[in-house]
Design a protein around this motif. Structure first.
Motif, PDB file in Angstrom:
ATOM      1  N   ILE A 137       0.837  -1.204   0.000  1.00  0.00           N
ATOM      2  CA  ILE A 137       0.000   0.000   0.000  1.00  0.00           C
ATOM      3  C   ILE A 137       0.868   1.248   0.000  1.00  0.00           C
ATOM      4  CG2 ILE A 137      -1.588   1.376   1.411  1.00  0.00           C
ATOM      5  CD1 ILE A 137      -2.745  -1.396   2.368  1.00  0.00           C
ATOM      6  N   LEU A 138       1.910   1.230   0.823  1.00  0.00           N
ATOM      7  CA  LEU A 138       2.768   2.406   0.961  1.00  0.00           C
ATOM      8  C   LEU A 138       3.763   2.522  -0.199  1.00  0.00           C
ATOM      9  CD1 LEU A 138       3.435   2.274   4.810  1.00  0.00           C
ATOM     10  CD2 LEU A 138       2.044   3.956   3.585  1.00  0.00           C
ATOM     11  N   GLY A 139       3.780   1.535  -1.063  1.00  0.00           N
ATOM     12  CA  GLY A 139       4.676   1.596  -2.207  1.00  0.00           C
ATOM     13  C   GLY A 139       6.116   1.298  -1.850  1.00  0.00           C
ATOM     14  N   LEU A 140       6.322   0.472  -0.833  1.00  0.00           N
ATOM     15  CA  LEU A 140       7.684   0.185  -0.402  1.00  0.00           C
ATOM     16  C   LEU A 140       8.227  -1.091  -1.042  1.00  0.00           C
ATOM     17  CD1 LEU A 140       7.285   1.159   3.346  1.00  0.00           C
ATOM     18  CD2 LEU A 140       8.178   2.529   1.472  1.00  0.00           C
ATOM     19  N   GLY A 141       7.513  -1.596  -2.027  1.00  0.00           N
ATOM     20  CA  GLY A 141       7.978  -2.817  -2.691  1.00  0.00           C
ATOM     21  C   GLY A 141       9.166  -2.548  -3.604  1.00  0.00           C
ATOM     22  N   ARG A 142       9.389  -1.300  -3.948  1.00  0.00           N
ATOM     23  CA  ARG A 142      10.430  -0.985  -4.914  1.00  0.00           C
ATOM     24  C   ARG A 142      11.461  -0.035  -4.318  1.00  0.00           C
ATOM     25  NH1 ARG A 142       8.704   3.706  -8.873  1.00  0.00           N
ATOM     26  NH2 ARG A 142      10.910   4.044  -8.443  1.00  0.00           N
ATOM     27  N   GLU A 143      12.500   0.241  -5.096  1.00  0.00           N
ATOM     28  CA  GLU A 143      13.507   1.190  -4.639  1.00  0.00           C
ATOM     29  C   GLU A 143      13.143   2.588  -5.145  1.00  0.00           C
ATOM     30  OE1 GLU A 143      17.526   1.477  -6.489  1.00  0.00           O
ATOM     31  OE2 GLU A 143      18.172   0.824  -4.498  1.00  0.00           O
ATOM     32  N   TRP A 144      13.209   3.561  -4.265  1.00  0.00           N
ATOM     33  CA  TRP A 144      12.980   4.944  -4.668  1.00  0.00           C
ATOM     34  C   TRP A 144      14.314   5.674  -4.692  1.00  0.00           C
ATOM     35  CZ3 TRP A 144       8.303   5.945  -6.486  1.00  0.00           C
ATOM     36  CH2 TRP A 144       7.204   5.211  -6.020  1.00  0.00           C
ATOM     37  N   LYS A 145      14.520   6.437  -5.746  1.00  0.00           N
ATOM     38  CA  LYS A 145      15.791   7.157  -5.869  1.00  0.00           C
ATOM     39  C   LYS A 145      15.635   8.612  -5.426  1.00  0.00           C
ATOM     40  CE  LYS A 145      16.133   5.682 -10.148  1.00  0.00           C
ATOM     41  NZ  LYS A 145      16.616   5.490 -11.544  1.00  0.00           N
ATOM     42  N   ILE A 146      16.605   9.038  -4.631  1.00  0.00           N
ATOM     43  CA  ILE A 146      16.546  10.366  -4.013  1.00  0.00           C
ATOM     44  C   ILE A 146      17.753  11.196  -4.399  1.00  0.00           C
ATOM     45  CG2 ILE A 146      16.647  11.563  -1.785  1.00  0.00           C
ATOM     46  CD1 ILE A 146      15.180   9.375  -0.508  1.00  0.00           C
ATOM     47  N   VAL A 147      17.540  12.504  -4.602  1.00  0.00           N
ATOM     48  CA  VAL A 147      18.675  13.427  -4.607  1.00  0.00           C
ATOM     49  C   VAL A 147      18.477  14.425  -3.464  1.00  0.00           C
ATOM     50  CG1 VAL A 147      19.266  13.275  -7.041  1.00  0.00           C
ATOM     51  CG2 VAL A 147      17.571  14.950  -6.300  1.00  0.00           C
ATOM     52  N   ILE A 148      19.585  14.805  -2.851  1.00  0.00           N
ATOM     53  CA  ILE A 148      19.562  15.805  -1.793  1.00  0.00           C
ATOM     54  C   ILE A 148      20.092  17.101  -2.378  1.00  0.00           C
ATOM     55  CG2 ILE A 148      20.577  16.486   0.421  1.00  0.00           C
ATOM     56  CD1 ILE A 148      20.675  13.547   1.190  1.00  0.00           C
TER      57      ILE A 148
ATOM     58  N   ALA B  48      22.831  11.280  -5.053  1.00  0.00           N
ATOM     59  CA  ALA B  48      23.844  12.323  -4.977  1.00  0.00           C
ATOM     60  C   ALA B  48      23.315  13.486  -4.156  1.00  0.00           C
ATOM     61  CB  ALA B  48      24.188  12.828  -6.372  1.00  0.00           C
ATOM     62  N   ALA B  49      24.246  14.342  -3.711  1.00  0.00           N
ATOM     63  CA  ALA B  49      23.869  15.603  -3.091  1.00  0.00           C
ATOM     64  C   ALA B  49      24.371  16.721  -4.000  1.00  0.00           C
ATOM     65  CB  ALA B  49      24.488  15.719  -1.707  1.00  0.00           C
ATOM     66  N   TYR B  50      23.716  17.870  -3.965  1.00  0.00           N
ATOM     67  CA  TYR B  50      24.096  18.998  -4.821  1.00  0.00           C
ATOM     68  C   TYR B  50      24.350  20.226  -3.967  1.00  0.00           C
ATOM     69  CZ  TYR B  50      22.790  16.088  -8.689  1.00  0.00           C
ATOM     70  OH  TYR B  50      22.765  15.065  -9.583  1.00  0.00           O
ATOM     71  N   ASP B  51      25.354  21.005  -4.368  1.00  0.00           N
ATOM     72  CA  ASP B  51      25.654  22.237  -3.633  1.00  0.00           C
ATOM     73  C   ASP B  51      26.280  23.227  -4.601  1.00  0.00           C
ATOM     74  OD1 ASP B  51      25.851  22.548  -0.267  1.00  0.00           O
ATOM     75  OD2 ASP B  51      26.778  24.132  -1.481  1.00  0.00           O
ATOM     76  N   ASN B  52      26.310  24.496  -4.202  1.00  0.00           N
ATOM     77  CA  ASN B  52      26.953  25.490  -5.057  1.00  0.00           C
ATOM     78  C   ASN B  52      28.305  25.929  -4.494  1.00  0.00           C
ATOM     79  OD1 ASN B  52      26.246  27.019  -2.887  1.00  0.00           O
ATOM     80  ND2 ASN B  52      24.852  28.393  -3.998  1.00  0.00           N
TER      81      ASN B  52
END
Lengths: 215, 215
Positions: free
Chosen positions: B83-94, B119-123
């Motif tokens: 139900i929560l959709g945790l069956g798969r891998e979710w990809k995140i960027v910070i 990955a993380a992103y910064d300036n």
DNA sequence: TTTAACTTGTGAATGAATTCACAAGCCGCT
DNA sequence: AGCGGCTTGTGAATTCATTCACAAGTTAAA
């Protein structure tokens, strides 16, 4: 005669308080830009709500506006600060000096809004005695003693989930009445203690649900 | 015939989803302790709610229990994951590799629940090219290009409040549909983009209000 | 003064979420 | 096979939150 925040006759919903907090932020922004007056409609647009909602939220505490004109920005900001209890300084202790505890200790937003961090506590001898920015890290064994002496108002919990309940019990036993919990666990506390939990896992699962169940 | 998470006929309240997420955590705990079956009453006690609430929450998605017996712990956990959709891998960027971004990048809870940080992103040139634990910090100029190539599902925002809206616009423009925001500001996004905001200042003000307005 | 354009504050109406309460089903014992 | 003790699933009732809609008050301009 005096301008105490109006007595809270009936229980105020959590959602209302969160919106008041948002309104205050917008008002401070408007204040900074020299705006003197603002309508419920403008406030609503900024906060993604409706003008009726804004007026209803404020009406629980009194009537602060002028018909035909709107609200005085500085006055309403002041009233909201009173209502939210931001007129005074609140003392905080952080329990758990891990990554998140350390990030919080250095977070500028606290001080800016009158929250002053007294100390952080940890059980890791490597950390005890050091400082996070200028906040001392103390031995968690001193927790109760220090709380009784320094009477912090709020305990922020950034310990592992397994330890969170026991820390709650400890701080509650020496009189702490407000807890901000970052451990991903459900906490139990007496009714006169307010506990707010920030649970990243839960938020992410909310996003996962939203992504999964879209029509 | 097949065991898809039931179609979400009507809109499911946010509060319901949060509770489902909590139930899953309890079930995993019970599972770890070898418990095979559990009643709505026990689940409710653990989560500080009522058994009727638990049953109602679950009833939106199907009927998973056995009358007289309760719920099979592993089965219900599985259903909730679906139900929560945790069956798969979710990809995140910070986006934002400051203190909070760095703390999140190292937070174990993400990986454990199937959220993988790309990955993380910064300036800040000082940070670009380095790693947070094993997560690369990249130049925020590459943000759109990388998103189009790697198609992350979720963007986590840990940038200053002033920059948050512009980052929302950028990630939305290249197709991101879910955002977890840590900047203390109200964000605006199209209706098909889900935004969750974690606002520490707001939580603290909620505590301040509670401490101030107690009868 | 009078009028037009606004905007508040608030009961009443609507809508949403929670709780109640009970028929229906399951298990184990006799 | 029947009974007693439990527990689910769910309409109905209730409680809580939001939105509507409008009288009443304010300002500015003629």
């Amino acid at each position: 005669m005096n301008s105490q925040a109006a007595v809270s006759v009936k229980r105020i919903a959590d959602s209302t308080v969160r919106r008041l907090s948002a309104y205050l932020r917008f008002l401070e922004d408007f204040e900074g830009r020299g705006l003197m007056t603002i309508s419920s409609e403008e406030l609503a647009k900024r906060g993604g709500t409706t003008s009726a909602q804004v007026r209803k939220d404020l009406s629980f505490f009194g009537s602060f506006g002028k018909r035909g004109l709107g609200y005085s920005v500085p006055e309403l900001a002041g009233r909201l600060r009173e209502i939210l209890g931001l007129g005074r300084e609140w003392k905080i202790v952080i329990v758990g000096a891990g990554k998140i505890g350390a990030a919080l200790a250095q977070y500028r937003g606290f001080r800016q809004r009158g929250f002053s961090i007294l100390a952080a506590y940890d059980n890791n001898p490597e950390k005890i005695g050091r400082k996070l920015e200028d906040i001392p890290v103390r031995d968690i064994d001193q927790l109760e003693r220090d709380i009784e002496r320094e009477k912090p108002d709020i305990a922020v919990l950034t310990v592992p989930a397994e330890e969170a309940q026991s820390v709650v019990n400890r701080v509650v036993s020496v009189g702490v009445k407000a807890i901000l919990n970052f451990a991903p666990t459900q906490l139990h506390a007496p009714a006169d203690v307010t506990v707010k939990t920030v649970n990243m896992a839960m938020e992410l699962e909310g996003l996962s649900f939203a992504l999964t169940n879209r029509e």
